[in-house]
Design an enzyme around this catalytic site. Structure first.
Site, PDB file in Angstrom:
ATOM      1  N   GLU A 126     -43.009   3.372 -24.070  1.00  0.00           N
ATOM      2  CA  GLU A 126     -42.113   3.533 -25.226  1.00  0.00           C
ATOM      3  C   GLU A 126     -42.326   4.901 -25.859  1.00  0.00           C
ATOM      4  O   GLU A 126     -41.374   5.593 -26.243  1.00  0.00           O
ATOM      5  CB  GLU A 126     -42.370   2.443 -26.269  1.00  0.00           C
ATOM      6  CG  GLU A 126     -42.022   1.044 -25.799  1.00  0.00           C
ATOM      7  CD  GLU A 126     -42.180   0.002 -26.903  1.00  0.00           C
ATOM      8  OE1 GLU A 126     -41.883   0.306 -28.070  1.00  0.00           O
ATOM      9  OE2 GLU A 126     -42.605  -1.126 -26.583  1.00  0.00           O
ATOM     10  N   HIS A 140     -36.376  -1.144 -27.535  1.00  0.00           N
ATOM     11  CA  HIS A 140     -36.650  -2.569 -27.333  1.00  0.00           C
ATOM     12  C   HIS A 140     -37.629  -2.722 -26.168  1.00  0.00           C
ATOM     13  O   HIS A 140     -37.456  -2.077 -25.128  1.00  0.00           O
ATOM     14  CB  HIS A 140     -35.338  -3.306 -27.041  1.00  0.00           C
ATOM     15  CG  HIS A 140     -35.539  -4.767 -26.842  1.00  0.00           C
ATOM     16  ND1 HIS A 140     -35.788  -5.629 -27.894  1.00  0.00           N
ATOM     17  CD2 HIS A 140     -35.579  -5.512 -25.713  1.00  0.00           C
ATOM     18  CE1 HIS A 140     -35.960  -6.854 -27.419  1.00  0.00           C
ATOM     19  NE2 HIS A 140     -35.835  -6.805 -26.100  1.00  0.00           N
ATOM     20  N   ASN A 165     -32.056   2.528 -30.887  1.00  0.00           N
ATOM     21  CA  ASN A 165     -33.090   1.499 -31.053  1.00  0.00           C
ATOM     22  C   ASN A 165     -33.961   1.469 -29.804  1.00  0.00           C
ATOM     23  O   ASN A 165     -33.492   1.781 -28.714  1.00  0.00           O
ATOM     24  CB  ASN A 165     -32.438   0.122 -31.242  1.00  0.00           C
ATOM     25  CG  ASN A 165     -33.475  -0.975 -31.434  1.00  0.00           C
ATOM     26  OD1 ASN A 165     -34.438  -0.811 -32.196  1.00  0.00           O
ATOM     27  ND2 ASN A 165     -33.306  -2.102 -30.740  1.00  0.00           N
TER      28      ASN A 165
HETATM   29  C1  GRF Z   1     -42.153  -1.775 -30.374  1.00  0.00           C
HETATM   30  O1  GRF Z   1     -42.660  -2.539 -29.328  1.00  0.00           O
HETATM   31  C2  GRF Z   1     -40.668  -1.633 -30.283  1.00  0.00           C
HETATM   32  O2  GRF Z   1     -40.207  -1.624 -28.958  1.00  0.00           O
HETATM   33  C3  GRF Z   1     -40.174  -2.878 -30.976  1.00  0.00           C
HETATM   34  O3  GRF Z   1     -41.063  -3.075 -32.041  1.00  0.00           O
HETATM   35  C4  GRF Z   1     -42.325  -2.480 -31.732  1.00  0.00           C
HETATM   36  C5  GRF Z   1     -42.618  -1.522 -32.822  1.00  0.00           C
HETATM   37  O4  GRF Z   1     -43.881  -0.926 -32.685  1.00  0.00           O
HETATM   38  N1  GRF Z   1     -38.801  -2.734 -31.374  1.00  0.00           N
HETATM   39  P1  GRF Z   1     -44.280   0.315 -33.584  1.00  0.00           P
HETATM   40  O5  GRF Z   1     -44.081  -0.117 -35.033  1.00  0.00           O
HETATM   41  O6  GRF Z   1     -43.393   1.462 -33.217  1.00  0.00           O
HETATM   42  O7  GRF Z   1     -45.723   0.586 -33.274  1.00  0.00           O
END
Ligand code: GRF
Length: 227
Positions: A184, A119, A117
Site C-alpha cells: 500500500e 483498499h 481511495n
Molecule cells: C489500510 O489498510 C487501508 O488500505 C484501509 O485502511 C487502512 C488504513 O491504514 N483503507 P493507515 O491508517 O493508512 O495506516
C-alpha cells in the site's frame, strides 16, 4: 545563448482524509517531499477526534483539521462542512487513507474523479472490512491492494493501480496485512503521482495510463520451479 531557469512544477493541492493510524498518509507525505513530485499535502482532515494520524501529521508540520461527523446531525451536514473545509484550502484532489466513513453520492459527484481511495484487497474481490481474514478463508493464492477513484458505492470505482501479494500457507490475517500494507505504501504515492501529473485519466469505468512503460510481468503462486 541565455540559460533557461527550470520552472518549479505546479503541484496539485491534496487533502488526506483519515480516521486512524495514518500510515498511508505518511507514505504520501514522504513521497510529496520530492521536488519533482506533482502533488503537495495541503491539509490532513480526520473525522475522528484524537485519531493517532493527526498527531503524526502535526509532528511532520502539516496543517490538520478535525471535522468530527459526530458533531453533525446528518450525513449531508457533515459532508457540507467537509466540502467547505476542502474548498477553504483550495484543494484539488482528495486522498482517502483509512477514512472510515462512506461518502454519499452528492459529495462524490461534486468531487468526481478527484477522490482516490486505497483498499486492502484486489478489487472487486473482498470489498468491505476484514479483507485479509476473508481472503485466507476463501483459499485464494493472491490478495493485495488497490487504489481507485471513488464512486458512491462502497469500494467501487475506476482502478488506478493494484499490487498482488501472494498468500502463504502459514499466513495469519496479521502477517498477511503487514505484507499488503508494505505494498500500500508503495502504490498509493504512485497512484497519486499518476493522477496529479495527468498521466492517469478516467475513460468511462476504466483508467488509462498515458505512458508507454513496460507491462508488469505475470506472477505465479506457488512459484513454478524450473525443471
Ligand atoms: C489500510 O489498510 C487501508 O488500505 C484501509 O485502511 C487502512 C488504513 O491504514 N483503507 P493507515 O491508517 O493508512 O495506516
Amino acid at each position: 545563448m541565455t540559460e533557461q531557469t527550470p520552472q518549479p512544477i505546479k503541484k496539485k493541492r491534496v487533502a488526506i482524509l483519515i480516521s486512524g493510524r495514518g500510515s498511508n498518509m505518511s507514505s504520501l507525505l514522504q513521497a510529496s517531499l520530492a521536488p519533482d513530485y506533482p502533488a503537495e499535502i495541503a491539509v490532513v482532515i480526520s473525522n475522528i477526534e484524537g485519531a493517532p494520524g493527526l498527531d503524526t501529521a502535526q509532528q511532520a508540520g502539516l496543517k490538520t483539521l478535525c471535522v468530527a461527523h459526530e458533531d453533525y446531525e446528518s450525513r449531508e451536514a457533515f459532508e457540507d462542512a467537509l466540502d467547505e473545509a476542502l474548498r477553504g484550502h483550495d484543494i484539488e484532489l482528495i486522498c482517502l487513507a483509512g477514512f472510515m466513513r462512506l461518502l454519499q453520492a452528492r459529495f462524490v459527484h461534486k468531487w468526481k474523479d478527484r477522490i482516490l481511495n486505497i483498499h486492502p484487497s484486489l478489487l472487486p474481490a473482498f470489498k468491505g472490512l476484514h479483507t485479509h481474514d476473508r481472503a485466507i478463508e476463501a483459499g485464494v493464492r493472491f490478495t493485495g491492494c488497490t487504489v481507485h477513484f471513488v464512486r458512491p458505492e462502497m469500494d467501487d470505482g475506476p482502478i488506478i493501480i493494484q499490487a498482488a501479494v501472494p498468500i502463504l500457507d502459514d499466513d495469519s490475517p496479521e502477517t498477511l496485512a503487514a505484507r499488503v500494507l508494505a505494498q500500500e505504501h508503495i502504490i498509493y504515492p504512485e497512484a497519486l503521482k499518476l493522477v496529479a501529473s495527468g498521466l492517469a485519466k478516467v475513460h468511462d469505468r476504466h483508467v488509462k495510463i498515458g505512458d508507454a512503460s513496460d507491462p508488469a510481468p505475470p506472477i505465479v503462486n506457488p512459484p513454478v520451479k524450473a525443471p
